[in-house]
Design a protein around this motif. Sequence first.
Motif, PDB file in Angstrom:
ATOM      1  N   LEU A 183      10.456  -8.087  -1.012  1.00  0.00           N
ATOM      2  CA  LEU A 183      10.710  -9.532  -1.033  1.00  0.00           C
ATOM      3  C   LEU A 183      10.643 -10.013   0.849  1.00  0.00           C
ATOM      4  N   GLU A 184      11.555  -9.065   1.472  1.00  0.00           N
ATOM      5  CA  GLU A 184      11.465  -9.366   2.822  1.00  0.00           C
ATOM      6  C   GLU A 184      10.173  -9.153   3.453  1.00  0.00           C
ATOM      7  N   ALA A 185       9.409  -8.308   3.306  1.00  0.00           N
ATOM      8  CA  ALA A 185       8.102  -8.137   3.887  1.00  0.00           C
ATOM      9  C   ALA A 185       7.115  -9.257   3.381  1.00  0.00           C
ATOM     10  N   GLY A 186       7.356  -9.845   2.181  1.00  0.00           N
ATOM     11  CA  GLY A 186       6.531 -11.045   1.801  1.00  0.00           C
ATOM     12  C   GLY A 186       7.114 -12.131   2.000  1.00  0.00           C
ATOM     13  N   GLY A 187       8.280 -12.373   2.776  1.00  0.00           N
ATOM     14  CA  GLY A 187       9.060 -13.522   3.328  1.00  0.00           C
ATOM     15  C   GLY A 187       9.220 -14.614   2.053  1.00  0.00           C
ATOM     16  N   GLN A 188       9.692 -13.981   1.043  1.00  0.00           N
ATOM     17  CA  GLN A 188      10.038 -14.541  -0.223  1.00  0.00           C
ATOM     18  C   GLN A 188      11.697 -14.420  -0.371  1.00  0.00           C
ATOM     19  N   LYS A 189      12.285 -15.289  -1.080  1.00  0.00           N
ATOM     20  CA  LYS A 189      13.391 -15.215  -1.702  1.00  0.00           C
ATOM     21  C   LYS A 189      13.541 -15.731  -3.159  1.00  0.00           C
ATOM     22  N   ARG A 190      14.643 -15.002  -3.807  1.00  0.00           N
ATOM     23  CA  ARG A 190      14.550 -15.123  -5.378  1.00  0.00           C
ATOM     24  C   ARG A 190      15.941 -15.056  -5.541  1.00  0.00           C
ATOM     25  N   THR A 191      16.147 -15.873  -6.649  1.00  0.00           N
ATOM     26  CA  THR A 191      17.742 -15.905  -7.343  1.00  0.00           C
ATOM     27  C   THR A 191      17.964 -14.430  -7.673  1.00  0.00           C
ATOM     28  N   ASP A 228       0.904  -1.304   0.029  1.00  0.00           N
ATOM     29  CA  ASP A 228       0.041  -0.103   0.025  1.00  0.00           C
ATOM     30  C   ASP A 228       0.884   1.126  -0.179  1.00  0.00           C
ATOM     31  N   GLU A 229       0.206   2.433   0.077  1.00  0.00           N
ATOM     32  CA  GLU A 229       1.039   3.483  -0.038  1.00  0.00           C
ATOM     33  C   GLU A 229       1.632   3.802   1.098  1.00  0.00           C
ATOM     34  N   LYS A 230       1.353   3.254   2.147  1.00  0.00           N
ATOM     35  CA  LYS A 230       2.238   3.588   3.621  1.00  0.00           C
ATOM     36  C   LYS A 230       3.397   2.811   3.518  1.00  0.00           C
ATOM     37  N   PHE A 231       3.538   1.534   2.826  1.00  0.00           N
ATOM     38  CA  PHE A 231       4.577   0.757   2.811  1.00  0.00           C
ATOM     39  C   PHE A 231       5.610   1.545   1.753  1.00  0.00           C
ATOM     40  N   ASN A 232       5.062   2.013   0.458  1.00  0.00           N
ATOM     41  CA  ASN A 232       5.752   2.857  -0.471  1.00  0.00           C
ATOM     42  C   ASN A 232       6.424   3.927  -0.165  1.00  0.00           C
ATOM     43  N   GLU A 233       6.167   4.588   1.098  1.00  0.00           N
ATOM     44  CA  GLU A 233       6.904   5.598   1.466  1.00  0.00           C
ATOM     45  C   GLU A 233       8.360   5.067   2.017  1.00  0.00           C
ATOM     46  N   ARG A 234       8.606   4.004   2.111  1.00  0.00           N
ATOM     47  CA  ARG A 234       9.991   3.406   2.598  1.00  0.00           C
ATOM     48  C   ARG A 234      10.650   3.181   1.313  1.00  0.00           C
ATOM     49  N   PHE A 235      10.334   3.367   0.281  1.00  0.00           N
ATOM     50  CA  PHE A 235      10.867   3.385  -0.981  1.00  0.00           C
ATOM     51  C   PHE A 235      11.715   4.778  -1.495  1.00  0.00           C
ATOM     52  N   LYS A 236      11.111   5.886  -0.840  1.00  0.00           N
ATOM     53  CA  LYS A 236      11.886   7.095  -1.330  1.00  0.00           C
ATOM     54  C   LYS A 236      13.368   7.102  -1.229  1.00  0.00           C
ATOM     55  N   GLY A 237      14.050   7.569  -2.051  1.00  0.00           N
ATOM     56  CA  GLY A 237      15.339   7.781  -2.112  1.00  0.00           C
ATOM     57  C   GLY A 237      16.071   6.571  -1.919  1.00  0.00           C
ATOM     58  N   VAL A 238      15.500   5.417  -2.328  1.00  0.00           N
ATOM     59  CA  VAL A 238      16.379   4.109  -2.250  1.00  0.00           C
ATOM     60  C   VAL A 238      16.188   3.374  -3.635  1.00  0.00           C
ATOM     61  N   SER A 239      17.285   2.818  -3.922  1.00  0.00           N
ATOM     62  CA  SER A 239      17.565   2.104  -5.087  1.00  0.00           C
ATOM     63  C   SER A 239      16.496   1.269  -5.461  1.00  0.00           C
ATOM     64  N   ARG A 240      16.321   0.861  -6.617  1.00  0.00           N
ATOM     65  CA  ARG A 240      15.431  -0.253  -7.299  1.00  0.00           C
ATOM     66  C   ARG A 240      15.790  -1.537  -6.532  1.00  0.00           C
ATOM     67  N   ALA A 241      17.037  -1.811  -6.807  1.00  0.00           N
ATOM     68  CA  ALA A 241      17.379  -3.192  -6.121  1.00  0.00           C
ATOM     69  C   ALA A 241      16.794  -3.256  -4.596  1.00  0.00           C
ATOM     70  N   GLN A 242      17.208  -2.136  -3.895  1.00  0.00           N
ATOM     71  CA  GLN A 242      17.079  -2.154  -2.480  1.00  0.00           C
ATOM     72  C   GLN A 242      15.632  -2.388  -2.335  1.00  0.00           C
ATOM     73  N   CYS A 243      14.817  -1.511  -3.243  1.00  0.00           N
ATOM     74  CA  CYS A 243      13.213  -1.515  -3.023  1.00  0.00           C
ATOM     75  C   CYS A 243      12.879  -3.009  -2.855  1.00  0.00           C
ATOM     76  N   LEU A 244      13.242  -3.696  -4.050  1.00  0.00           N
ATOM     77  CA  LEU A 244      12.875  -5.178  -4.368  1.00  0.00           C
ATOM     78  C   LEU A 244      13.244  -5.776  -3.000  1.00  0.00           C
ATOM     79  N   GLU A 245      14.318  -5.840  -2.513  1.00  0.00           N
ATOM     80  CA  GLU A 245      14.769  -6.508  -1.283  1.00  0.00           C
ATOM     81  C   GLU A 245      13.991  -6.042   0.041  1.00  0.00           C
ATOM     82  N   LEU A 246      13.264  -4.916   0.078  1.00  0.00           N
ATOM     83  CA  LEU A 246      12.333  -4.706   0.949  1.00  0.00           C
ATOM     84  C   LEU A 246      11.148  -5.417   0.897  1.00  0.00           C
TER      85      LEU A 246
END
Length: 615
Positions: free
Chosen positions: A442-450, A422-440
């Motif tokens: 995946l971590e929130a969803g408890g998922q891992k990817r290659t 949601d938009e609240k979670f999206n606030e954590r992405f401000k000023g963060v790189s694309r790769a780091q956003c994906l890590e956040l």
Amino acid sequence: MARKLLDYRYEHLDAARAHARMLGHDRGALYPWRTIAGSECSSYYPSGSAQYHINADIAHAFCQYWYATRDESFLARVCEVLVETARLYLDVGHMKDGLFRIEGVTGPDEYTCIVDNNYYTNAGAANTFLEACSLCRTLEEKGGFAALSERIGVTKEELAAFFEAGSRMYLPMDEKLGICKQDDTFLNKKRWNLEEIPPENFPLLMHYHPLYINRRQVCKQADTVLAHFLYREESPLIMQRSYDYYEGVTTHDSSLSACVFSMMAARLGNLPLAMRYFEATVGIDIEDQSGNTRDGLHIANMGGAYLSIIAGFGGMRLNRDGLRLFPLLPAGWQKYAFSLSYLGSRISVSVNAEGCALRLLEGPEQEVTVFDRRVRLTRTETQIDRPVRGVIFDLDGVITDTARFHYAAWKQIADELNIPFDEKFNERFKGVSRAQCLELLLEAGGQKRTPEEKTALTNRKNAYYVEALSTLTRSDILPDVLEALSFLREKKIPCALFSVSKNTGIILDKLSLKGEFDAVVDGTDIAHSKPHFEGYLLAAERIGVDPRLCVMVEDAEAGLAGARLLSMRTVGIGAKLPSGSADCGLPDTTALRATMEELIRKHNSEPAVRQPNLK
């Protein structure tokens, strides 16, 4: 007092000449590492006599005295010491591939002995060479060079050789890391992870054999970092990278290390870090941090504590261009004050949140440099504010609002992964790189990817985002942005854009803004996202402005935090920003021009003269 200390060194110049002959040098003087009466008292030469930088250190002290006093009665002695110490460096070094090199010496870091081209030693030697040439010219103008030449045989040809060596000094750099190399081989050694060393094993020299230590990448104390304070400033970006690197391998086993790291942290604008090292400096004896205060106070460290204030936070430097101050006020301090003796005058310096107030206490009027201004000091108090010389803008949320496009693209990816977003979670992405956003995410969803799957996901997110950008037009520039840019251009204040987005070029094209900025730094230029210092310093470098004289306009808390750690002034955009996250907070950009006008009016006006408070 200062002259008496220098007299002591001058009176032992003959002993330094004798010491040089003992070590095989035909010319020049080499001051001993440890001495009382002039002879070498150090029994372990790798961390004693091999520290040839002692010559540059002593020569530097003589130069500092000259620039502080212009004591003509002492100038011949200054020049004699400079010539003899420079002769030693000319004898120990040599030219190779057009550069002057010095091999087989030890720098300030006594955990790394007998090395080639120690950055600190080479920088100090270059300074000695060039100062010898400069001050001998001054001595000649005052009619004293002939007598010096007759006394020690110095010639114009010899000075020319000094100048060539000083101008062509080899200063090792590591292009991959973007830092100054401590010496030719230091970075090739295995890095010693300081966190793995048991606390009871510090200081290392008390628990490990010197050979064991010397084979590892570890520093006892400031070395290259000290060179940047005393002898040679590189660009802020190179100095900051070097500082960060060497901080990670330095044990501070010497009581003279923390004060240097404090002074250089302040020089780089990181006042919280400077304060941490300052507190460590003053605590060495007050808190008996080394457990040896019973054996005597660390007197040199006390001098380091004093310098941490006047040369660190106060930004005092003294060289052939005169006295310069660049004062900054640490958080939690309301003000601090000190006095200086300069060219027969005594000057009061009182540092406040906006800059500093200066007043001549006694002696003739003087001109000094404060920040980047020449100021004439009189008996009336003068307030000099830290000026604004450049403005750096973030892109998303400041120039235009593409946050909705980012949100939509990430929402689409999250839906595909069945991760709530949601938009609240999206606030954590401000000023963060694309790769780091994906890590956040995946971590929130408890998922891992290659790694391959992560690359595919970030590329897909970017494709969604770029497709949405096609709808951008100049009308999407946020209110008052063009007006603010126009005002800054009128005032000849250069502007840069710094965004971690790799799509910055596309966005600027769509907004027809490419020609509005003097420099652009985006995600393709940097390896680290905000709040890392890299992008800010690169932006300041590209517009040719000291980072500490820049304003950062930013809508993300991380972006503002990074700017504050460089002592940039900050303007925060957005009602959701936490209180205190910026020097000036705006709910949106509608008053951006007025804010810029106020900053320039307040800080770039002529210094304010006040009547002295004689109470």
